[in-house]
Scaffold this motif. Structure first.
Motif: not given
Length: 69
Positions: A5-15, A22-29
């Motif tokens: 279960d995803i418990v935090a919003p997805f975040r995209k790297s500041s880089y 345009s080539e990035c991933v998003e990560v969530a806890h």
């Protein structure tokens, strides 16, 4: 609550804001302390889940330069 279960919003790297950006991933806890990863250009395409230990190993590899070209 399930472990993936995803418990935090997805975040995209500041880089990702410079250059092509345009080539990035998003990560969530996730509930088990792992991470869910998705393509920021196609978030509906699906998720990759990493268990806590897998995520830690990946981050350690990044810091050590294991994925540098």
């Amino acid at each position: 609550m399930k472990s993936q279960d995803i418990v935090a919003p997805f975040r995209k790297s500041s880089y990702s804001s410079g250059g092509q950006g345009s080539e990035c991933v998003e990560v969530a806890h996730t509930a088990d302390g792992g991470r869910a990863v998705r393509d920021s250009k196609s978030p509906e395409a699906g998720l990759q889940f990493c268990a806590p230990g897998e995520w830690t190993s990946f981050i350690d590899g990044v810091k050590a330069g294991a994925f540098d070209r």
